[in-house]
Scaffold this active site. Structure first.
Site, mmCIF file in Angstrom:
data_model
loop_
_atom_site.group_PDB
_atom_site.id
_atom_site.type_symbol
_atom_site.label_atom_id
_atom_site.label_comp_id
_atom_site.label_asym_id
_atom_site.label_seq_id
_atom_site.Cartn_x
_atom_site.Cartn_y
_atom_site.Cartn_z
ATOM 1 N N ASP A 14 1.157 -0.990 -0.167
ATOM 2 C CA ASP A 14 -0.076 -0.405 -0.312
ATOM 3 C C ASP A 14 0.718 0.863 -0.114
ATOM 4 O OD1 ASP A 14 -2.214 -1.764 0.267
ATOM 5 O OD2 ASP A 14 -2.947 -1.432 1.849
ATOM 6 N N GLU A 141 -10.582 -10.568 -4.213
ATOM 7 C CA GLU A 141 -9.698 -9.163 -4.997
ATOM 8 C C GLU A 141 -8.608 -10.363 -5.925
ATOM 9 O OE1 GLU A 141 -7.869 -5.107 -2.774
ATOM 10 O OE2 GLU A 141 -6.830 -6.566 -1.916
ATOM 11 N N ASN A 185 -21.000 -4.975 2.900
ATOM 12 C CA ASN A 185 -21.055 -4.486 3.242
ATOM 13 C C ASN A 185 -22.141 -3.538 3.308
ATOM 14 O OD1 ASN A 185 -19.800 -2.044 0.986
ATOM 15 N ND2 ASN A 185 -17.885 -1.587 1.961
ATOM 16 N N GLY A 222 -19.656 -0.424 9.264
ATOM 17 C CA GLY A 222 -18.713 0.990 10.459
ATOM 18 C C GLY A 222 -18.980 0.483 11.669
ATOM 19 N N LYS A 224 -21.700 2.184 13.173
ATOM 20 C CA LYS A 224 -22.680 1.827 13.586
ATOM 21 C C LYS A 224 -23.368 0.245 14.081
ATOM 22 C CE LYS A 224 -24.652 3.196 9.085
ATOM 23 N NZ LYS A 224 -25.450 3.556 8.296
ATOM 24 N N ASP A 252 -11.408 -5.600 6.801
ATOM 25 C CA ASP A 252 -10.210 -7.116 7.384
ATOM 26 C C ASP A 252 -10.305 -7.119 8.299
ATOM 27 O OD1 ASP A 252 -10.171 -6.472 4.163
ATOM 28 O OD2 ASP A 252 -8.459 -5.000 4.307
HETATM 29 O O1 RIB Z 1 -9.168 -3.364 2.458
HETATM 30 C C1 RIB Z 1 -7.563 -2.429 2.239
HETATM 31 C C2 RIB Z 1 -7.336 -3.140 1.495
HETATM 32 O O2 RIB Z 1 -7.287 -2.889 -0.124
HETATM 33 C C3 RIB Z 1 -5.820 -2.039 1.341
HETATM 34 O O3 RIB Z 1 -5.098 -2.681 2.295
HETATM 35 C C4 RIB Z 1 -5.236 -2.483 -0.442
HETATM 36 O O4 RIB Z 1 -4.392 -2.944 -0.393
HETATM 37 C C5 RIB Z 1 -6.771 -2.911 -1.447
HETATM 38 O O5 RIB Z 1 -6.710 -4.204 -1.456
#
Ligand code: RIB
Length: 301
Positions: A14, A141, A185, A222, A224, A252
């Site tokens: 990141d 992802e 979410n 979040g 809430k 995460d």
């Molecule tokens: O959920 C957050 C993540 O989304 C980040 O760390 C970024 O790498 C993206 O994958």
């Protein structure tokens, strides 16, 4: 005994720029500090599950580059089993470009790089690892075919599959009916349930999603809190309001903690409570993986 969790998903580096507000299309703004930290939804959830007290194996692909090596070393420091991480030649480790605004909100663009190489064929190599898990945790992802392949494999062996459907994509009906738990979410829940209108409540989306055959649904909201439906009950588990510094990786953190707590006590509302707490702590700090709390920090919070 630590619950045996296998996380299959992305690993990113990141690159974070702190900004006053998220730039609009065509706009250039001057930001503040710049940080490089470990991220990726799969990796963040693996780290959260390890810090929550799970026995975690992480299956991912990184590039054969410095970022990939740094990531593997960081996961090892967290006690994660990295024997199923493959280094792919000729492609870079996944990268996420992240703007974090003063409000704590973010915008993220991901270049998947090696994550796109996490194919169903590779999963064949790790069949035994997957089949020896107590829970399999995935996100979106990585290639969808891989998520589908692992879901079928685990389902045939009666291993619970938890899917965090982020970033949101439409999931096959057959696959939905094989999932034990899905954790969208509010926005992802609307897309998956097919109810895109603003008027649709989290209860309506959750029950629409459950009608697609998923055993249990948690819609995260979040600060809430989170709304859940399982085979036994349904309801809202209140969240915790904190001063947000950076919300990156909060979902995460929630998912990693959730699966470990759920594996330990089989009580979904209790697991959500702990996961909410861990996520709340994470938003008070910068960065995805650096912000994920260790289990002992939850007691002090
Ligand atoms: O959920 C957050 C993540 O989304 C980040 O760390 C970024 O790498 C993206 O994958």
């Amino acid at each position: 005994m630590k619950p045996k969790i296998t996380v299959i998903g992305s690993s990113n580096t990141d690159m974070i720029c702190r900004v006053r507000s998220i730039p609009r299309p065509g706009e250039t703004i001057l930001g503040n500090d710049f940080l490089i930290v470990q991220g990726g939804k799969g990796a963040n959830q693996a780290v959260a599950a390890a810090r929550a007290g799970g026995d975690v194996t992480f299956i991912t692909c990184v590039g054969n580059d410095a970022f990939g090596q740094q990531a593997i070393e960081a996961y090892q420091k967290d006690g994660i089993n990295t024997s199923c991480i493959q280094k792919i030649d000729g492609t870079s480790t996944g990268v996420a470009l992240i703007n974090v605004a003063d409000s704590g909100e973010n915008s993220i663009a991901v270049a998947p790089g090696a994550n796109a190489h996490l194919t169903p064929e590779k999963m064949e190599e790790f069949r035994d690892v997957i089949l020896s898990s107590e829970i399999v945790l995935m996100q979106l992802e990585i290639p969808l075919e891989t998520v589908n392949y692992v879901t079928r494999l685990a389902n045939q062996a009666n291993i619970p599959v938890v899917l965090n459907p982020a970033p949101a994509r439409i999931i096959d009906k057959e696959i939905m009916s094989m999932l034990t738990l899905i954790t969208p979410n509010e926005h992802e829940a609307k897309l998956i349930s097919g109810h895109l209108s603003f008027a649709c409540s989290e209860m309506e989306s959750a029950s629409e999603i459950q009608n697609q055959g998923v055993e249990s649904v948690i819609v995260t909201m979040g600060s809430k809190g989170a709304y859940f439906i399982d085979g036994i009950s349904h309801g809202m588990v209140k969240g915790i309001k904190v001063q947000a510094v950076d919300t990156t990786g909060a979902g995460d953190t929630f998912n990693g903690y959730l699966v470990v707590e759920w594996a330990k006590n089989k009580n979904l509302p209790e697991a959500i409570k702990k996961a909410n707490k861990a996520a709340a702590i994470s938003v008070t700090r910068m960065g995805a993986q650096p912000s994920i709390p260790y289990a002992n920090e939850l007691a002090e919070f």
